[in-house]
Design a protein around this motif. Structure first.
Motif, short mmCIF file in Angstrom:
data_model
loop_
_atom_site.label_atom_id
_atom_site.label_comp_id
_atom_site.label_asym_id
_atom_site.label_seq_id
_atom_site.Cartn_x
_atom_site.Cartn_y
_atom_site.Cartn_z
N ALA A 24 0.75 -1.44 0.18
CA ALA A 24 0.21 0.05 0.04
C ALA A 24 1.00 1.71 -0.07
N TRP A 25 1.95 1.12 1.02
CA TRP A 25 2.67 2.41 1.14
C TRP A 25 3.70 2.33 -0.56
N GLN A 26 3.78 1.36 -1.36
CA GLN A 26 4.80 2.22 -2.55
C GLN A 26 3.44 1.91 -3.39
N CYS A 27 2.52 1.65 -3.21
CA CYS A 27 1.23 2.10 -4.55
C CYS A 27 0.86 2.73 -4.04
N ALA A 28 0.73 3.42 -3.10
CA ALA A 28 0.68 4.95 -2.61
C ALA A 28 1.38 6.20 -3.24
N ARG A 29 2.51 6.02 -3.31
CA ARG A 29 3.69 6.77 -3.22
C ARG A 29 3.90 7.09 -4.95
N GLU A 30 3.44 6.11 -6.10
CA GLU A 30 3.43 6.02 -6.81
C GLU A 30 2.77 6.46 -7.82
N GLY A 254 7.88 -2.00 -15.18
CA GLY A 254 7.13 -0.65 -14.52
C GLY A 254 7.05 -0.55 -13.05
N GLY A 255 5.65 -0.27 -12.24
CA GLY A 255 6.23 -0.01 -10.87
C GLY A 255 4.91 -1.55 -10.18
N LEU A 256 4.71 -1.07 -8.82
CA LEU A 256 4.15 -2.73 -8.16
C LEU A 256 2.79 -1.77 -8.35
N LEU A 257 2.32 -0.48 -8.66
CA LEU A 257 0.90 -0.09 -9.47
C LEU A 257 0.20 -0.43 -10.45
N ASP A 258 1.66 -0.84 -11.44
CA ASP A 258 1.53 -1.10 -12.81
C ASP A 258 1.17 -3.14 -12.60
N ARG A 259 1.23 -3.47 -11.90
CA ARG A 259 1.72 -4.53 -11.18
C ARG A 259 0.26 -5.12 -10.36
#
Length: 280
Positions: A24-30, A254-259
């Motif tokens: 959740a932290w990483q997705c929010a940062r992205e 890409g980013g974690l949000l992309d995955r």
């Protein structure tokens, strides 16, 4: 990565909560990186670094709270939304509705929706699965629960939906599904739907949950629809931001949000289906 994810799902508890909170932290940062990009920030003052950090911290806090209390999230989400919008209203020289809405959506998108995977996993209703009885290590000796079965069920169905859509689209794809994502086709979507429902019925036989193939097929179809919606919604955000990927965290992907975009709405939809129609 898949093996690690399956192990954490099987263990559940604090380790699973910690990893979901980190995601959740990483997705929010992205996400805040996307809303601060030139395309989305045009015509308004972008959120400050302090507000962006607050979004990420509140997303983590929502998931940590869900892990500690097991399922009580709605009131903290409302309080966190109020706090976030109050910070921007009084901390910005010229607050705009788009600014307030974009950060509040980030809290929903990367915090509240993510927490439903914890809520789903924490469903403690026991089920009997003769096929898995011999593998005591699989569920940490706690016995197979609806939460564990449903979480595994949804993860495998999302993977099947993505895989089925990709290969069917490459083989038979002719008709564009939506202008938001030009590479997605109606034929690919049909293949993804069939793959998700097929895996759902195989999982039903393996886990002895849910009680019948019709209920399993229904959940498989819901997982497919919610995963496609999650993918398209992130595509809308990236298109308006003028970016191809949410970040470059994973080279070539890409980013974690992309995955994880296909998973964001799936947890909430599956939790509603399981608790409302499957007597969890």
């Amino acid at each position: 990565m898949g093996s690690i994810a399956l192990s954490l799902i099987s263990i559940g508890g604090t380790p699973f909560t910690a990893v979901v909170s980190l995601a959740a932290w990483q997705c929010a940062r992205e996400y805040v990186g996307l809303i601060r990009a030139a395309g989305l920030a045009e015509g308004m003052e972008p959120p400050t670094n302090f507000v962006c950090t607050a979004v990420a911290l509140l997303c983590v806090a929502l998931n940590a709270w869900t892990g500690m209390t097991q399922n009580r999230t709605a009131v903290p989400f409302g309080a966190a939304s109020f706090l976030l919008m109050a910070m921007q209203t009084f901390g910005s020289r010229k607050p705009r509705f788009a600014q307030l809405a974009s950060t509040a959506f980030g809290l929903l998108y990367c915090g509240y929706l993510v927490s439903f995977w914890l809520r789903l996993r924490f469903i403690s209703t026991a089920i009997e699965s003769p096929a898995l009885r011999q593998y005591a290590w699989f569920n940490s000796g706690q016995g197979l629960t609806v939460g564990l079965a449903a979480t595994l069920f949804c993860v495998f169905c999302v993977v099947a939906a993505d895989t089925g859509a990709y290969f069917t689209g490459r083989w038979l794809g002719r008709t564009q599904l939506h202008s938001i994502s030009p590479k997605k086709t109606v034929e690919g979507a049909a293949g993804g739907l069939l793959a998700s429902m097929a895996v759902a019925m195989l999982m039903q036989r393996a886990l002895a949950w849910p009680t019948g193939p019709a209920a399993a097929a229904g959940l498989g179809a819901l997982v497919f629809v919610s995963s496609v919606a999650g993918d398209l919604i992130e595509s809308v955000i990236k298109r308006d931001a003028g970016l191809k990927d949410a970040s470059n965290l994973i080279p070539g992907h890409g980013g974690l949000l992309d995955r994880l975009d296909s998973y964001l709405f799936t947890g909430a939809c599956a939790f509603f289906y399981v608790t409302s129609f499957l007597s969890a």
